[in-house]
Design a protein around this motif. Sequence first.
Motif, PDB file in Angstrom:
ATOM      1  N   PHE A  40       0.841  -1.199   0.000  1.00 20.54           N
ATOM      2  CA  PHE A  40       0.000   0.000   0.000  1.00 20.54           C
ATOM      3  C   PHE A  40       0.875   1.247   0.000  1.00 20.54           C
ATOM      4  CE2 PHE A  40      -3.647   2.263   2.487  1.00 20.54           C
ATOM      5  CZ  PHE A  40      -4.039   2.920   1.330  1.00 20.54           C
ATOM      6  N   ALA A  41       0.864   1.964  -1.122  1.00 20.11           N
ATOM      7  CA  ALA A  41       1.709   3.140  -1.321  1.00 20.11           C
ATOM      8  C   ALA A  41       0.932   4.436  -1.117  1.00 20.11           C
ATOM      9  CB  ALA A  41       2.306   3.116  -2.720  1.00 20.11           C
ATOM     10  N   LYS A  76      -1.021  -9.792   5.397  1.00 16.47           N
ATOM     11  CA  LYS A  76       0.129  -8.935   5.705  1.00 16.47           C
ATOM     12  C   LYS A  76       0.024  -7.646   4.892  1.00 16.47           C
ATOM     13  CE  LYS A  76       3.022 -12.636   7.207  1.00 16.47           C
ATOM     14  NZ  LYS A  76       2.116 -13.067   8.178  1.00 16.47           N
ATOM     15  N   VAL A  77       0.486  -6.539   5.505  1.00 18.54           N
ATOM     16  CA  VAL A  77       0.488  -5.237   4.829  1.00 18.54           C
ATOM     17  C   VAL A  77       1.901  -4.693   4.814  1.00 18.54           C
ATOM     18  CG1 VAL A  77      -0.368  -2.862   4.856  1.00 18.54           C
ATOM     19  CG2 VAL A  77      -1.858  -4.709   5.608  1.00 18.54           C
ATOM     20  N   GLN A  78       2.298  -4.189   3.655  1.00 19.12           N
ATOM     21  CA  GLN A  78       3.574  -3.482   3.525  1.00 19.12           C
ATOM     22  C   GLN A  78       3.262  -2.046   3.134  1.00 19.12           C
ATOM     23  OE1 GLN A  78       7.122  -4.376   3.877  1.00 19.12           O
ATOM     24  NE2 GLN A  78       6.814  -2.180   4.049  1.00 19.12           N
ATOM     25  N   TYR A  79       3.521  -1.111   4.043  1.00 23.50           N
ATOM     26  CA  TYR A  79       3.303   0.305   3.749  1.00 23.50           C
ATOM     27  C   TYR A  79       4.529   0.867   3.035  1.00 23.50           C
ATOM     28  CZ  TYR A  79      -0.564  -0.050   7.051  1.00 23.50           C
ATOM     29  OH  TYR A  79      -1.720  -0.415   7.694  1.00 23.50           O
ATOM     30  N   ALA A 115      11.704   9.400   8.165  1.00 26.31           N
ATOM     31  CA  ALA A 115      12.027   8.237   7.339  1.00 26.31           C
ATOM     32  C   ALA A 115      12.674   7.117   8.148  1.00 26.31           C
ATOM     33  CB  ALA A 115      12.928   8.648   6.179  1.00 26.31           C
ATOM     34  N   LYS A 116      13.579   7.457   9.060  1.00 25.82           N
ATOM     35  CA  LYS A 116      14.260   6.428   9.855  1.00 25.82           C
ATOM     36  C   LYS A 116      13.274   5.687  10.758  1.00 25.82           C
ATOM     37  CE  LYS A 116      18.950   8.207   9.950  1.00 25.82           C
ATOM     38  NZ  LYS A 116      20.064   8.660  10.786  1.00 25.82           N
ATOM     39  N   ALA A 117      12.395   6.428  11.421  1.00 24.62           N
ATOM     40  CA  ALA A 117      11.409   5.799  12.303  1.00 24.62           C
ATOM     41  C   ALA A 117      10.443   4.937  11.502  1.00 24.62           C
ATOM     42  CB  ALA A 117      10.651   6.863  13.088  1.00 24.62           C
ATOM     43  N   PHE A 118      10.010   5.429  10.348  1.00 24.19           N
ATOM     44  CA  PHE A 118       9.085   4.669   9.511  1.00 24.19           C
ATOM     45  C   PHE A 118       9.742   3.363   9.051  1.00 24.19           C
ATOM     46  CE2 PHE A 118       7.241   3.839   5.230  1.00 24.19           C
ATOM     47  CZ  PHE A 118       5.952   3.526   5.642  1.00 24.19           C
ATOM     48  N   ALA A 119      10.979   3.447   8.611  1.00 26.09           N
ATOM     49  CA  ALA A 119      11.697   2.251   8.164  1.00 26.09           C
ATOM     50  C   ALA A 119      11.925   1.291   9.331  1.00 26.09           C
ATOM     51  CB  ALA A 119      13.017   2.637   7.518  1.00 26.09           C
ATOM     52  N   ALA A 120      12.199   1.822  10.512  1.00 23.37           N
ATOM     53  CA  ALA A 120      12.415   0.977  11.690  1.00 23.37           C
ATOM     54  C   ALA A 120      11.154   0.210  12.067  1.00 23.37           C
ATOM     55  CB  ALA A 120      12.879   1.838  12.868  1.00 23.37           C
ATOM     56  N   GLN A 121       9.986   0.758  11.718  1.00 22.80           N
ATOM     57  CA  GLN A 121       8.709   0.089  11.993  1.00 22.80           C
ATOM     58  C   GLN A 121       8.319  -0.873  10.877  1.00 22.80           C
ATOM     59  OE1 GLN A 121       6.021   3.371  12.464  1.00 22.80           O
ATOM     60  NE2 GLN A 121       6.962   4.050  14.362  1.00 22.80           N
ATOM     61  N   GLY A 122       9.198  -1.064   9.900  1.00 29.03           N
ATOM     62  CA  GLY A 122       8.939  -2.009   8.817  1.00 29.03           C
ATOM     63  C   GLY A 122       8.439  -1.376   7.547  1.00 29.03           C
ATOM     64  N   GLY A 123       8.268  -0.062   7.528  1.00 28.01           N
ATOM     65  CA  GLY A 123       7.816   0.615   6.320  1.00 28.01           C
ATOM     66  C   GLY A 123       8.933   0.755   5.300  1.00 28.01           C
ATOM     67  N   VAL A 124       8.553   1.002   4.075  1.00 27.12           N
ATOM     68  CA  VAL A 124       9.514   1.218   2.999  1.00 27.12           C
ATOM     69  C   VAL A 124       9.396   2.665   2.542  1.00 27.12           C
ATOM     70  CG1 VAL A 124      10.158   0.599   0.634  1.00 27.12           C
ATOM     71  CG2 VAL A 124       9.434  -1.182   2.228  1.00 27.12           C
ATOM     72  N   VAL A 125      10.522   3.355   2.465  1.00 27.36           N
ATOM     73  CA  VAL A 125      10.552   4.729   2.000  1.00 27.36           C
ATOM     74  C   VAL A 125      10.904   4.718   0.518  1.00 27.36           C
ATOM     75  CG1 VAL A 125      11.656   6.985   2.242  1.00 27.36           C
ATOM     76  CG2 VAL A 125      11.250   5.569   4.269  1.00 27.36           C
ATOM     77  N   GLY A 126      10.067   5.362  -0.289  1.00 30.91           N
ATOM     78  CA  GLY A 126      10.317   5.426  -1.726  1.00 30.91           C
ATOM     79  C   GLY A 126       9.060   5.139  -2.513  1.00 30.91           C
ATOM     80  N   ASP A 149      -4.409  -2.365  10.134  1.00 31.84           N
ATOM     81  CA  ASP A 149      -3.550  -2.887  11.199  1.00 31.84           C
ATOM     82  C   ASP A 149      -4.311  -3.865  12.089  1.00 31.84           C
ATOM     83  OD1 ASP A 149      -1.473  -1.369  10.186  1.00 31.84           O
ATOM     84  OD2 ASP A 149      -1.615   0.191  11.723  1.00 31.84           O
ATOM     85  N   ALA A 150      -5.579  -3.579  12.359  1.00 32.56           N
ATOM     86  CA  ALA A 150      -6.395  -4.490  13.169  1.00 32.56           C
ATOM     87  C   ALA A 150      -6.596  -5.825  12.432  1.00 32.56           C
ATOM     88  CB  ALA A 150      -7.743  -3.853  13.495  1.00 32.56           C
ATOM     89  N   LEU A 151      -6.820  -5.780  11.143  1.00 36.84           N
ATOM     90  CA  LEU A 151      -6.974  -7.013  10.359  1.00 36.84           C
ATOM     91  C   LEU A 151      -5.674  -7.808  10.343  1.00 36.84           C
ATOM     92  CD1 LEU A 151      -9.130  -5.655   7.401  1.00 36.84           C
ATOM     93  CD2 LEU A 151      -9.825  -7.411   9.061  1.00 36.84           C
ATOM     94  N   THR A 152      -4.551  -7.108  10.243  1.00 33.10           N
ATOM     95  CA  THR A 152      -3.252  -7.780  10.274  1.00 33.10           C
ATOM     96  C   THR A 152      -3.038  -8.463  11.615  1.00 33.10           C
ATOM     97  OG1 THR A 152      -2.325  -6.183   8.731  1.00 33.10           O
ATOM     98  CG2 THR A 152      -0.761  -7.442  10.023  1.00 33.10           C
ATOM     99  N   LYS A 153      -3.395  -7.764  12.670  1.00 36.22           N
ATOM    100  CA  LYS A 153      -3.233  -8.335  14.024  1.00 36.22           C
ATOM    101  C   LYS A 153      -4.125  -9.562  14.216  1.00 36.22           C
ATOM    102  CE  LYS A 153      -3.074  -7.049  18.857  1.00 36.22           C
ATOM    103  NZ  LYS A 153      -3.226  -5.998  19.852  1.00 36.22           N
ATOM    104  N   ALA A 154      -5.353  -9.466  13.724  1.00 38.17           N
ATOM    105  CA  ALA A 154      -6.311 -10.559  13.902  1.00 38.17           C
ATOM    106  C   ALA A 154      -6.054 -11.736  12.964  1.00 38.17           C
ATOM    107  CB  ALA A 154      -7.734 -10.040  13.694  1.00 38.17           C
ATOM    108  N   HIS A 155      -5.466 -11.465  11.796  1.00 31.17           N
ATOM    109  CA  HIS A 155      -5.289 -12.509  10.773  1.00 31.17           C
ATOM    110  C   HIS A 155      -3.856 -12.550  10.258  1.00 31.17           C
ATOM    111  CE1 HIS A 155      -9.675 -12.983  10.463  1.00 31.17           C
ATOM    112  NE2 HIS A 155      -9.726 -11.667  10.526  1.00 31.17           N
ATOM    113  N   GLY A 156      -2.883 -12.331  11.126  1.00 31.22           N
ATOM    114  CA  GLY A 156      -1.482 -12.259  10.725  1.00 31.22           C
ATOM    115  C   GLY A 156      -0.959 -13.480  10.004  1.00 31.22           C
ATOM    116  N   ASP A 157      -1.600 -14.616  10.216  1.00 31.25           N
ATOM    117  CA  ASP A 157      -1.190 -15.825   9.506  1.00 31.25           C
ATOM    118  C   ASP A 157      -1.645 -15.811   8.048  1.00 31.25           C
ATOM    119  OD1 ASP A 157      -3.847 -15.959  10.498  1.00 31.25           O
ATOM    120  OD2 ASP A 157      -3.860 -18.148  10.254  1.00 31.25           O
TER     121      ASP A 157
END
Length: 178
Positions: A66-67, A92-95, A103-114, A81-89
């Motif tokens: 999701f861009a 999955k979402v990639q922001y 940018a550093k904090a976002f990337a540290a939380q698993g986000g992709v910058v770009g 995020d709630a759906l990911t938590k409830a159905h993580g198996d």
Amino acid sequence: MSSHIHSLKVGDSLEVKGPIPKYPLAANQHKQIAMVAGGTGITPMLQIVNKLLSDPADKTKLTLVFANVSEQDILLKDQLDALTKAHGDRFKVQYVLDKPADAKAFAAQGGVVGFVTKDLLAKKLPFSAKDENVKVFVCGPPGFVAAISGSKAPDYSQGELAGALKDLGFEKDQVFKF
């Protein structure tokens, strides 16, 4: 559209069309589904996610790339995020953000910058074009769709496959453009 609706006065009428099903989707129709959405392109993707996750018989694995431009532009983030938590198996979402506030904090939380690119999709899609019974759905602004999968045809049919997904070896029947 919102400006038009706000300009209406009491007693004015507004014609609404729909719903118009675009893709007939059944439980377990595909082993895995990847969804690549830009901005408001989340709308049909959320319908897919809700439909399949609400069916206890369905086992389809779902991945959403999701861009958006910034954190404030991520529509329905709390719900995703709630759906990911409830159905993580299964979900999955990639922001992906072009201009996150930090940018550093976002990337540290698993986000992709770009931006969503061929290389990013190669890393983040859970399957390749060679896998069987997989589908990629694409929705977003016209330039986004063109870069990911090629534009729809002038008559709004699917058009030819192009862009990053074609470069990754996907075939036309593996991709659906909303």
